[in-house]
Write an enzyme that holds these catalytic residues in place. Structure first.
Site: not given
Length: 172
Positions: A49, A54, A94-95, A136-137, A140
């Protein structure tokens, strides 16, 4: 297509709350290219994701693909969770927080409404990994990171570990 730079914790831009997307914006070729670039960036990272926040685009949309084959791309524009139930603990990464994983409690089942990449409205009821990823996204898009669910001490340890990793990478 092009890979995009993923912002990393503690970059303050990750704390920016994303603005709603005007559906007309989805019909612009540059927007469709951005969505494609986000998928390429996510797949290459590799991740499941990626929220626009991000990659320093503070608009309310995200791309997700939790399939093993990476052949089920999903786009959520202006996503809203309209129902949630149950609870599950999932070890998240997480990225924007590379190499760090922690258990986070999230709703087990959710219903989300959004627009797809063409601007068509849809509703999705889901659970498991996809439900975790969507939550999660969306965090963000609200300027929240999974490390915010950790204690202040653990969050500071993560910040120091990432700073040390960056220093080692820069020295190499």
């Amino acid at each position: 297509m092009a890979q995009l730079l993923i912002l990393e914790f503690p970059d303050p831009r990750l704390r920016t709350r994303a603005s709603a997307v005007n559906p007309a914006w989805l019909h612009e070729p540059a927007t469709q290219r951005l969505i494609d670039d986000m998928f390429e960036t996510m797949y290459e990272a590799p991740g499941i994701g990626l929220a626009a926040s991000q990659v320093d685009v503070h608009r309310r949309f995200m791309v997700i693909d939790v399939s093993e084959e990476k052949d089920q791309p999903l786009v959520f524009v202006n996503p809203v969770i309209t129902a949630r139930s149950g609870e599950q603990i999932y070890q998240e990464g997480c990225l924007s927080v590379p190499g760090i994983f922690a258990d986070v409690a999230r709703a087990e089942r959710i219903t989300v409404t959004a627009l797809d990449r063409s601007g068509s409205a849809f509703e999705l009821q889901t659970d498991g990994l996809l439900a975790v990823c969507i939550q999660h996204e969306i965090d963000h898009l609200e300027g929240k990171l999974f490390v915010d669910y950790l204690s202040p001490l653990k969050r500071e340890m993560v910040r120091k570990k990432l700073a040390k990793q960056r220093k080692q990478t820069d020295a190499a």
